[in-house]
Design a protein around this motif. Structure first.
Motif, PDB file in Angstrom:
ATOM      1  N   CYS A  22       0.826  -1.195   0.000  1.00 14.73           N
ATOM      2  CA  CYS A  22       0.000   0.000   0.000  1.00 14.73           C
ATOM      3  C   CYS A  22       0.865   1.251   0.000  1.00 14.73           C
ATOM      4  CB  CYS A  22      -0.911  -0.002   1.226  1.00 14.73           C
ATOM      5  SG  CYS A  22      -1.883   1.512   1.360  1.00 14.73           S
ATOM      6  N   GLU A  24      -0.060   4.167   0.645  1.00 13.03           N
ATOM      7  CA  GLU A  24      -0.510   5.109   1.661  1.00 13.03           C
ATOM      8  C   GLU A  24       0.067   4.805   3.038  1.00 13.03           C
ATOM      9  OE1 GLU A  24      -2.282   7.839   1.150  1.00 13.03           O
ATOM     10  OE2 GLU A  24      -2.308   7.399  -0.994  1.00 13.03           O
ATOM     11  N   CYS A  25      -0.041   3.554   3.448  1.00 10.69           N
ATOM     12  CA  CYS A  25       0.359   3.229   4.818  1.00 10.69           C
ATOM     13  C   CYS A  25       1.498   2.211   4.874  1.00 10.69           C
ATOM     14  CB  CYS A  25      -0.844   2.719   5.616  1.00 10.69           C
ATOM     15  SG  CYS A  25      -1.379   1.063   5.104  1.00 10.69           S
ATOM     16  N   SER A  51      -5.896  -2.371   5.451  1.00 10.88           N
ATOM     17  CA  SER A  51      -5.495  -1.611   6.628  1.00 10.88           C
ATOM     18  C   SER A  51      -6.062  -0.197   6.644  1.00 10.88           C
ATOM     19  CB  SER A  51      -3.966  -1.565   6.710  1.00 10.88           C
ATOM     20  OG  SER A  51      -3.560  -0.804   7.811  1.00 10.88           O
ATOM     21  N   CYS A  52      -5.927   0.505   5.524  1.00  5.92           N
ATOM     22  CA  CYS A  52      -6.370   1.904   5.519  1.00  5.92           C
ATOM     23  C   CYS A  52      -7.401   2.192   4.439  1.00  5.92           C
ATOM     24  CB  CYS A  52      -5.168   2.840   5.360  1.00  5.92           C
ATOM     25  SG  CYS A  52      -4.477   2.848   3.699  1.00  5.92           S
TER      26      CYS A  52
HETATM   27 ZN   LIG Z   1      -2.936   1.171   3.385  1.00  3.77          ZN
END
Ligand SMILES: [Zn+2]
Length: 63
Positions: A22, A24-25, A51-52
Motif C-alpha cells: 500500500c 498510503e500506509c 489496513s487503511c
Molecule cells: Zn494502506
C-alpha cells in the motif's frame, strides 16, 4: 514445445509476482491479490488496502 498464453495471463503473472504494498500506509498484503476487471481492450487492476482502505488502481492496455 510451444505454450500459448494470452497477454492477459502474462500480465496476471507479472502482477502476481510483484509485491502488493500500500502506497498510503505501507501495508504489505501477502495473501491478497489484485481484483481484475476487463473492459474492451483494457485490463484494470484494483487493490483495496485492508489496513487503511486506500485504493490502488492500475490500468493496462491490451494490444
Ligand atoms: Zn494502506
Amino acid at each position: 514445445m510451444s505454450v500459448h498464453r494470452s497477454p492477459f495471463e502474462r500480465l496476471r503473472e507479472k502482477f502476481d509476482e510483484s509485491e502488493l504494498r500500500c502506497p498510503e500506509c505501507g501495508y504489505v498484503d501477502t495473501e491478497g491479490g489484485w481484483r481484475v476487471t476487463t473492459s474492451g481492450g483494457r485490463v484494470q487492476y484494483q487493490f483495496v488496502c485492508p489496513s487503511c482502505s486506500a485504493v490502488e488502481t492500475r490500468e493496462v492496455r491490451l494490444e
